[in-house]
Structures are given as C-alpha cells and as structure tokens.
Design an enzyme around this catalytic site. Structure first.
Site, PDB file in Angstrom:
ATOM      1  N   LEU A 122     -16.403  -7.757   6.301  1.00 26.27           N
ATOM      2  CA  LEU A 122     -17.844  -7.951   5.369  1.00 26.27           C
ATOM      3  C   LEU A 122     -18.903  -7.935   6.357  1.00 26.27           C
ATOM      4  O   LEU A 122     -19.936  -7.710   5.856  1.00 26.27           O
ATOM      5  CB  LEU A 122     -17.509  -9.345   4.566  1.00 26.27           C
ATOM      6  CG  LEU A 122     -16.446  -9.478   3.839  1.00 26.27           C
ATOM      7  CD1 LEU A 122     -16.474 -10.883   3.178  1.00 26.27           C
ATOM      8  CD2 LEU A 122     -16.399  -8.697   2.644  1.00 26.27           C
ATOM      9  N   GLY A 123     -18.525  -8.297   7.648  1.00 30.91           N
ATOM     10  CA  GLY A 123     -19.762  -8.314   8.562  1.00 30.91           C
ATOM     11  C   GLY A 123     -19.298  -8.631  10.064  1.00 30.91           C
ATOM     12  O   GLY A 123     -18.207  -9.100  10.119  1.00 30.91           O
ATOM     13  N   GLY A 126     -22.541 -11.089  17.076  1.00 32.34           N
ATOM     14  CA  GLY A 126     -22.412 -11.132  18.508  1.00 32.34           C
ATOM     15  C   GLY A 126     -21.311 -12.279  18.647  1.00 32.34           C
ATOM     16  O   GLY A 126     -20.518 -12.324  19.446  1.00 32.34           O
ATOM     17  N   MET A 127     -20.889 -12.955  17.869  1.00 33.76           N
ATOM     18  CA  MET A 127     -20.147 -14.321  17.902  1.00 33.76           C
ATOM     19  C   MET A 127     -18.756 -14.122  17.022  1.00 33.76           C
ATOM     20  O   MET A 127     -17.918 -14.434  17.701  1.00 33.76           O
ATOM     21  CB  MET A 127     -20.668 -15.468  17.229  1.00 33.76           C
ATOM     22  CG  MET A 127     -22.002 -16.007  18.082  1.00 33.76           C
ATOM     23  SD  MET A 127     -21.620 -16.519  19.512  1.00 33.76           S
ATOM     24  CE  MET A 127     -23.230 -17.134  20.195  1.00 33.76           C
ATOM     25  N   LYS A 145     -14.062 -16.089   8.785  1.00 37.13           N
ATOM     26  CA  LYS A 145     -14.962 -15.558  10.020  1.00 37.13           C
ATOM     27  C   LYS A 145     -14.066 -16.130  11.568  1.00 37.13           C
ATOM     28  O   LYS A 145     -13.667 -17.383  11.602  1.00 37.13           O
ATOM     29  CB  LYS A 145     -16.244 -16.648  10.062  1.00 37.13           C
ATOM     30  CG  LYS A 145     -17.156 -16.167  11.324  1.00 37.13           C
ATOM     31  CD  LYS A 145     -18.491 -17.250  11.439  1.00 37.13           C
ATOM     32  CE  LYS A 145     -19.141 -17.198  10.159  1.00 37.13           C
ATOM     33  NZ  LYS A 145     -20.366 -17.911  10.292  1.00 37.13           N
ATOM     34  N   ASP A 238     -32.229 -22.245  13.204  1.00 43.71           N
ATOM     35  CA  ASP A 238     -31.824 -20.665  13.486  1.00 43.71           C
ATOM     36  C   ASP A 238     -32.257 -20.132  11.749  1.00 43.71           C
ATOM     37  O   ASP A 238     -31.450 -19.337  11.247  1.00 43.71           O
ATOM     38  CB  ASP A 238     -30.554 -20.366  13.896  1.00 43.71           C
ATOM     39  CG  ASP A 238     -30.434 -19.003  14.168  1.00 43.71           C
ATOM     40  OD1 ASP A 238     -31.441 -18.183  14.256  1.00 43.71           O
ATOM     41  OD2 ASP A 238     -29.422 -18.441  14.061  1.00 43.71           O
TER      42      ASP A 238
END
Length: 425
Positions: A122-123, A126-127, A145, A238
């Site tokens: 899905l995406g 950087g992490m 994730k 953030d």
C-alpha cells in the site's frame, strides 16, 4: 589528487590559449620551476577540465592521467603530454554504471508475517512498508506496517515502530489509528492496524480536490485529536499533510480524519530518544525544533499553522531552495499576508494564521482559540468563497527528515544543527 587531461587539436581557441598562458606560468613560478613553451590548444569539451584547488581551467586535452600533489610533478607531466605527437583518434567513451532498478534494491516481500497473509503493497517510506493483509484463520482484513531494519538495539526505525504502538494506546480519540497487534518477523518489528479507505491530505491537495469548506472540517478534526493528545502529554511534532488521512466515509462519531505516524511523538516528562535531531519534516517544523529548544504543545500549533496556510491559501508560507535556507526562513522570515492569496479571507482567520506562525511559542494561540475561529468561519452566512477550490500543488521540494536511512537522517540532523548554530552566532 586531481584529474588532468592533455592533448591538442587544430583550430586553437584564443580564449583558452590566453587563459592557459596567463595562469600556468604563475603556477610553475610558485613551484620554483620553469614551464616549457606551450603548443596551441584546441577547444575543450565541457566535461574535461584541469581542477586545482579554488581554480578551474578549461584545457583542450585528450589523454587522461593522475596529477601528483607537487607542482614540480604537475609541470613535468604537462611538458611530457604537450610534446607528444598529435592524435586525432576519438577517445574511448567513459563507462557508466548500469542503473539498478529500485525494486531490485528493496527487500524481498514475505508471503506470511505472523498470522497475517500479505497482499499488495500500500505504501513505502524510509522506515518501513505498509501492506494489505488478511488473517490466515479469521479472514480479518487489515494493514501491516513492517520495519525495514531489525530490532537490534541500535536501529532508529525499529524504535520508531515500537514507540508508535505505545503512543497510540495513550490517546483515546476516533481520529487515532487503531493498532491492535504487534510482533517481529525475522527480527523486524511490525504493527497491524485498521485498514483505511480514502486518501491522504497531500493527495487531495495535489489533485485539486480540497475546497476550503472541506479543509476547515479536516482542520477542526485535527484540533480535536491534538487537544486530547496534549492532555495526555503527547506531542505529535511531525504534523504534515502526508500524515493526515481523510476517510471516504465518516466515523460513527462524526470525524472523517485520521492523524497517522506517531512514532516521532514526544512524551512530556520522559527522555526524548530523538534529542539532538530534527524529528519531523523540515517544511513543517517549528523554530524551536530547528534550534533544539524544548518541545511543547505550541510546537504542534506551529506545524498546524503551516498546514492550515497550505490548505486554505494554496501554498506553504515558507519555501527554500535548500534545507538550510528553509530553516533560516522558519527562524526569521515573516509569512506572506494571507489576504494576498485569498482576497476575501475573514479578518479573524487571517490574524489567526499569522499568530499560529509566531516564532515565539508563547505568542501562538491555543488549540481552543484555533478551533473556535475555524468553527466561526465555517458557520458564517456568507461562505461562498469557501466553496472555491485551490489550485493543484506541487509536492514540497524538501524531503522529510529521518524518513531516509539512519545514516542519511543523522547527517541531515547534524547539518541543520550546525546551520542553526551559525544563524545564532
């Protein structure tokens, strides 16, 4: 060591000949040696240059060799190359490295992580990467994730994952993501959360699908969730449109917004694991984040001000060609008058935008004041201007800090910290 190319061709260029005759003797004189007379020099392709510290000379040269550090060796090498017979052969092309496809550099996608069967990606950031997943026994659909790096005690990305799982449990609000499982896969941590349907705020802005009325609704939702977070002692720090998700269908409690990515959140009263770094995205960070000053709830107010300016006026209040330039603007530059971008903007709203971007945290309004002004703007009788959309925007040119590899993140943070010290000196 410096690169030197030598040779000559017909049709000598007068400018090159004059520059060479004027400069090279001074180099030889500085070294206490004599330079033999130079033969006429031809036109040099831009790609071939003689580079000496703080000096670049265009020379029409064919052969490539390595120049030693001493000036005596430089002049000796020049003499040898200039006295060689002329060659009219074309130099061989410079080999170029074969580009590696991006997909080939990434880690192989596993088919099963814990009890979750992985589907499409899905995406990716950087992490870590986010996948659509299905529980292999119950069939529950969710999003997973997965960190790029293992949990070895030194990995920043893995620590961010674990921190996000903890933070989201501290804040009870429908605009918070629901994280209901954690684990590790090959020593890499992962989070399992609800799968959302909709678009991020930056996607809506870029395709021109965000009118001002809808933007105000999203901003009010953000005020509500940030107020609950601050009451729990959590500062997001953030805040940016990439981390704001607008749902296709409203939550049963009315909100249509989710505030994501709490891994860099600051918990008041606890040691900050990101101390000395800019844990945020440079386009949206507050001045105190650039300076390394204490983080307070007013830090989120500044980022929310940048986001509000972008949503309602169609552009960011600050832009820079480099990270240092952008940091300097956050520290010293005044935002443009909102009335220049929205002629009929209500005066209280224009004043609010300027106040949210105050350099001093104590001069910024509270979340309650921000929400009250937004609600008053939304409920005004004459809201025809709110229905006007904004032009599609280009994505901010400055990339997020700490969303790259750990090495790049540390380098950028150190560079900005050094720049901030120079600005204050």
């Amino acid at each position: 060591m410096h690169e030197l190319t030598a040779g000559s061709r017909r049709g000598a260029n007068r400018r090159t000949r004059r520059a060479t005759a004027a400069i090279l003797p001074s180099i030889a004189a500085a070294a206490g040696t004599k330079l033999p007379p130079l033969t006429p020099l031809a036109r040099l392709p831009r790609s071939r240059r003689l580079s000496i510290p703080r000096l670049v000379i265009d020379l029409p040269l064919e052969l490539t060799t390595t120049v030693p550090e001493s000036f005596e060796d430089v002049t000796s090498e020049l003499s040898r190359l200039i006295e060689r017979p002329r060659r009219h052969t074309t130099p061989p092309p410079i080999p170029r490295p074969t580009p590696v496809p991006m997909r080939a550099r990434t880690q192989t996608q596993p088919s099963l992580v814990g009890d979750w069967q992985l589907g499409c990606e899905l995406g990716r950031g950087g992490m870590g990467a986010v996948y659509a997943v299905t529980h292999r026994e119950f069939g529950k659909r969710a999003a997973l994730k997965l960190s790029h790096t293992p949990l070895d005690g030194t990995s920043l990305g893995a620590k961010v994952f674990l921190r996000e799982a903890r933070v989201v449990q501290l804040i009870d609000h429908p605009s918070m993501p629901d994280v209901f499982a954690t684990g590790t896969h090959e020593d890499r941590p992962y989070l399992v959360m609800e799968r959302l349907r909709g678009e991020t705020l930056i996607q809506l802005i870029e395709r021109g699908a965000l009118d001002r009325r809808r933007a105000i609704d999203v901003l009010i939702d953000l005020c509500d969730v940030l107020a609950v977070a601050h009451e729990a002692g959590v500062i997001h720090r953030d805040l940016k449109p990439d981390n704001v998700f607008v749902l296709e269908q409203a939550h049963p409690l009315g909100t249509r917004t989710k505030l994501l990515d709490w891994g860099f959140a600051h918990l008041l009263g606890e040691d900050d694991p990101f101390h000395g770094m800019i844990a945020g995205t440079l386009s949206y960070v507050a001045p105190e984040q650039v300076l390394g000053a204490p983080i307070t709830p007013a830090t989120d107010l500044y980022s929310l001000g940048v986001l509000t300016y972008l949503c309602l006026l169609g552009q960011s209040p600050f832009a820079g060609t480099t990270g240092v330039d952008l940091a300097r603007r956050h520290l010293h530059a005044a935002p443009p008058d909102p009335a220049l971008l929205w002629r009929d903007i209500p005066k209280p709203l224009a004043q609010l935008l300027i106040a949210m971007l105050a350099k001093e945290p104590l001069c910024r309004p509270t979340l309650e004041e921000v929400r009250a002004t937004l609600v008053a703007t939304r409920t005004r009788r004459r809201l025809f201007t709110l229905r006007q959309g904004i032009e599609p925007l280009a994505r901010p040119s400055v990339a997020p800090i700490l969303r790259r590899t750990l090495g790049a993140a540390t380098a950028i943070a150190c560079a900005i910290a050094g720049a901030a010290a120079m600005l204050l000196s």
